[in-house]
Design a protein around this motif. Sequence first.
Motif, mmCIF file in Angstrom:
data_model
loop_
_atom_site.group_PDB
_atom_site.id
_atom_site.type_symbol
_atom_site.label_atom_id
_atom_site.label_comp_id
_atom_site.label_asym_id
_atom_site.label_seq_id
_atom_site.Cartn_x
_atom_site.Cartn_y
_atom_site.Cartn_z
ATOM 1 N N PHE A 1 -28.971 29.767 -55.787
ATOM 2 C CA PHE A 1 -29.409 29.247 -57.074
ATOM 3 C C PHE A 1 -29.425 27.719 -57.135
ATOM 4 O O PHE A 1 -30.181 27.136 -57.907
ATOM 5 N N ALA A 2 -28.568 27.067 -56.345
ATOM 6 C CA ALA A 2 -28.422 25.613 -56.471
ATOM 7 C C ALA A 2 -29.737 24.847 -56.388
ATOM 8 O O ALA A 2 -29.956 23.914 -57.165
ATOM 9 N N PRO A 3 -30.654 25.182 -55.469
ATOM 10 C CA PRO A 3 -31.907 24.417 -55.415
ATOM 11 C C PRO A 3 -32.772 24.555 -56.656
ATOM 12 O O PRO A 3 -33.712 23.782 -56.836
ATOM 13 N N HIS A 4 -32.464 25.527 -57.513
ATOM 14 C CA HIS A 4 -33.290 25.765 -58.698
ATOM 15 C C HIS A 4 -32.602 25.299 -59.982
ATOM 16 O O HIS A 4 -33.165 25.441 -61.066
ATOM 17 N N LEU A 5 -31.376 24.752 -59.863
ATOM 18 C CA LEU A 5 -30.641 24.288 -61.028
ATOM 19 C C LEU A 5 -30.745 22.777 -61.147
ATOM 20 O O LEU A 5 -31.240 22.086 -60.262
ATOM 21 N N GLY A 6 -30.234 22.252 -62.265
ATOM 22 C CA GLY A 6 -30.301 20.811 -62.502
ATOM 23 C C GLY A 6 -31.680 20.387 -62.975
ATOM 24 O O GLY A 6 -32.429 21.151 -63.588
ATOM 25 N N GLY A 7 -32.025 19.143 -62.713
ATOM 26 C CA GLY A 7 -33.328 18.621 -63.122
ATOM 27 C C GLY A 7 -34.423 19.052 -62.170
ATOM 28 O O GLY A 7 -34.328 18.844 -60.964
ATOM 29 N N GLN A 8 -35.463 19.669 -62.710
ATOM 30 C CA GLN A 8 -36.582 20.177 -61.909
ATOM 31 C C GLN A 8 -37.892 19.851 -62.611
ATOM 32 O O GLN A 8 -37.951 19.764 -63.835
ATOM 33 N N TRP A 9 -38.924 19.688 -61.808
ATOM 34 C CA TRP A 9 -40.276 19.577 -62.355
ATOM 35 C C TRP A 9 -40.988 20.896 -62.103
ATOM 36 O O TRP A 9 -41.076 21.359 -60.968
ATOM 37 N N GLN A 10 -41.465 21.522 -63.184
ATOM 38 C CA GLN A 10 -42.140 22.809 -63.089
ATOM 39 C C GLN A 10 -43.501 22.678 -63.767
ATOM 40 O O GLN A 10 -43.586 22.425 -64.965
ATOM 41 N N ALA A 11 -44.568 22.838 -62.979
ATOM 42 C CA ALA A 11 -45.941 22.687 -63.500
ATOM 43 C C ALA A 11 -46.096 21.344 -64.214
ATOM 44 O O ALA A 11 -46.606 21.270 -65.348
ATOM 45 N N ASP A 12 -45.615 20.276 -63.563
ATOM 46 C CA ASP A 12 -45.721 18.913 -64.080
ATOM 47 C C ASP A 12 -44.964 18.705 -65.382
ATOM 48 O O ASP A 12 -45.275 17.786 -66.149
ATOM 49 N N ALA A 13 -43.971 19.541 -65.641
ATOM 50 C CA ALA A 13 -43.179 19.402 -66.865
ATOM 51 C C ALA A 13 -41.703 19.275 -66.489
ATOM 52 O O ALA A 13 -41.190 20.085 -65.709
ATOM 53 N N PRO A 14 -40.988 18.261 -67.004
ATOM 54 C CA PRO A 14 -39.567 18.100 -66.682
ATOM 55 C C PRO A 14 -38.712 19.174 -67.351
ATOM 56 O O PRO A 14 -38.771 19.362 -68.572
ATOM 57 N N THR A 15 -37.929 19.862 -66.550
ATOM 58 C CA THR A 15 -37.105 20.978 -67.022
ATOM 59 C C THR A 15 -35.682 20.782 -66.538
ATOM 60 O O THR A 15 -35.452 20.370 -65.403
ATOM 61 N N LEU A 16 -34.724 21.063 -67.402
ATOM 62 C CA LEU A 16 -33.312 20.981 -67.020
ATOM 63 C C LEU A 16 -32.702 22.375 -67.102
ATOM 64 O O LEU A 16 -32.776 23.032 -68.141
ATOM 65 N N ARG A 17 -32.114 22.816 -65.989
ATOM 66 C CA ARG A 17 -31.518 24.155 -65.910
ATOM 67 C C ARG A 17 -30.011 24.014 -65.773
ATOM 68 O O ARG A 17 -29.518 23.330 -64.872
ATOM 69 N N ILE A 18 -29.284 24.686 -66.652
ATOM 70 C CA ILE A 18 -27.832 24.554 -66.733
ATOM 71 C C ILE A 18 -27.196 25.919 -66.486
ATOM 72 O O ILE A 18 -27.539 26.894 -67.166
ATOM 73 N N PRO A 19 -26.262 26.036 -65.550
ATOM 74 C CA PRO A 19 -25.549 27.302 -65.380
ATOM 75 C C PRO A 19 -24.539 27.501 -66.509
ATOM 76 O O PRO A 19 -23.913 26.541 -66.963
ATOM 77 N N PHE A 20 -24.383 28.737 -66.954
ATOM 78 C CA PHE A 20 -23.434 29.028 -68.035
ATOM 79 C C PHE A 20 -22.724 30.327 -67.722
ATOM 80 O O PHE A 20 -23.290 31.215 -67.083
ATOM 81 N N TYR A 21 -21.490 30.468 -68.206
ATOM 82 C CA TYR A 21 -20.608 31.526 -67.725
ATOM 83 C C TYR A 21 -20.528 32.765 -68.611
ATOM 84 O O TYR A 21 -19.903 33.750 -68.236
ATOM 85 N N ARG A 22 -21.144 32.739 -69.792
ATOM 86 C CA ARG A 22 -21.021 33.899 -70.685
ATOM 87 C C ARG A 22 -22.285 34.079 -71.505
ATOM 88 O O ARG A 22 -23.030 33.112 -71.737
ATOM 89 N N PRO A 23 -22.562 35.305 -71.970
ATOM 90 C CA PRO A 23 -23.705 35.508 -72.873
ATOM 91 C C PRO A 23 -23.508 34.733 -74.169
ATOM 92 O O PRO A 23 -22.372 34.508 -74.608
#
Length: 571
Positions: free
Chosen positions: A108-130
Amino acid sequence: MRLLHRLNQYQRLYQHVGPTLQSTTVAELAAIFFCSERHTRTLLSQWQQAGWIDWRAQAGRGKRAQITCLKTPEDLRSSCLQKLLNEGDHSAALQLSQLDPRHLNALFAPHLGGQWQADAPTLRIPFYRPLQNLDPQTLSGRAEQHLAHSLHAGLTRYITGVATPQPDLAHHWQILEQGSVWQFFLRSQLYWHNGEPLLVEQLCQLFARLRHTPRGQHSLANVVEISQPYALCLQFRLDTADYWLAHRLADLSCLLFHPDDPTLGAGPFKLAHFAPELVRLEQHPYYHLQHPYLSAIELWISAQLFAGEPKVSCQHPVSIFPGESSELARLSPVKRRTSLGFCYLAINLKNRHLSVAQAQKIIALIQDSGLLDNLPIDPSLVKRSREILPGWPLPARQTSQQDQVRLPAQLALLFHPPVELEWIAEALQALFATEGCQLTTQYHPGRLWDNGEHLASVDLLLGDRLIGEAPVATLENWLRQDPLWTEILDKNDLQEQQCRLLAIQQQPCATQREDHLREHFQQLMQQGSITPLFNYQYQVSAPPGVNGVELTAWGWFDFCQAWLPPPMGIA
């Protein structure tokens, strides 16, 4: 999830066959898969084409075929996870990950944090509970409250680091008739997240509803009439002047939502996806203030992302994981602060099991015994409370006669999350035993005291109080809203508190309101009704390339301030 079912079927096959060549029949395999022979032949054909198995059928009735498994179930799950992640189907990947705890962070690590998806800046944060359903009238978790303020707007709002309410849906407001009439002038061209215009009539109806909700009724207790005297003007008429009103309208209890959907708001982000394994927020295209830089925020929810970590408290620091596993060593705190919120001990003087002298002795025992300094808590996470707010110190203790004060033979204590309060409850049991007092403890699973029924029968309460950007207003609101106070204060003290709050709210001067409220809390602490125990140390960690991280009073970071540099290779 069809893929999940297929992998379960393959795992049953692998348990019976394994990597060695075995002799079998379609009928025997159908019994393993719990399906028909016809469907079994389809599965075998698909798996052979995919390279999962080697299947060699023999012509003729009763002939046994040869089969061997070419892939282990773990290898298949890892490759399927990677395929789903590369395709952007992160919700399916998180569901599938529950079966594959091995190397989950590496996947999962390569897909977390700051990412550009379809030219849009996206931030992905891991979380431990629903997460709880993001209805601002029902949620209680710290993360949920932060998300609610990102989804919903109010007439006023707080911004990070500023204690006074700022304009939000309202462009400005004016106060008339010595604080008894407030007029909020709305911005033009306001829209809900679904693109519908936001109408003043809708807000009138919403506030009429909020006046009768368990949370909103306290914030709007003085409102007797809500009207629209002019175009784009919302007027509140009060029975008593209330100079906290602009603060109250920025509170969670007064966040405004679409009349038909409590998760549909008008804040900077809209809720695009909500599932147990993935929550996605996307930028609101019609937002009325400055648009955030980030296009989307995703919370990837999986307890296994935190495998190997100490027991997680929902108060622990927020961490944003790196975008590449190779950057793990470079992950470092970018913001850190001591929370103004605190864990506290409240003592019930209403039921007469404890006197004021006994309450004062309990507080002295806790502070002098070293209990708070010897808990199994990482010292980097907590800081012992020396004041209830900056400049509001704990009262000096009178210890000359406390040795003569004896505690009752039995007392009862109630505590709610986080887990640190359970550790304090256990330490208090041992401490009270040295004083000849048997302390029984009860656990309340909710993050808030929902009602007074479960409070009246106990003597001590361990709780947690979040403090927002306006700490003084938050404490005033706490005295009004929390059922704690009606159950631990006797009739005279409660009546005196209500009279004080009514007098304080009529003071136009913010400094005078703060001074009078500080005096009231000093009295509550002196008589032993309440004492803060410790504050949390909030921390946000971010990978290289995630910029503009501003830690909020809630211990999260401001989604509207964060930004990412352009992807590498783009001129």
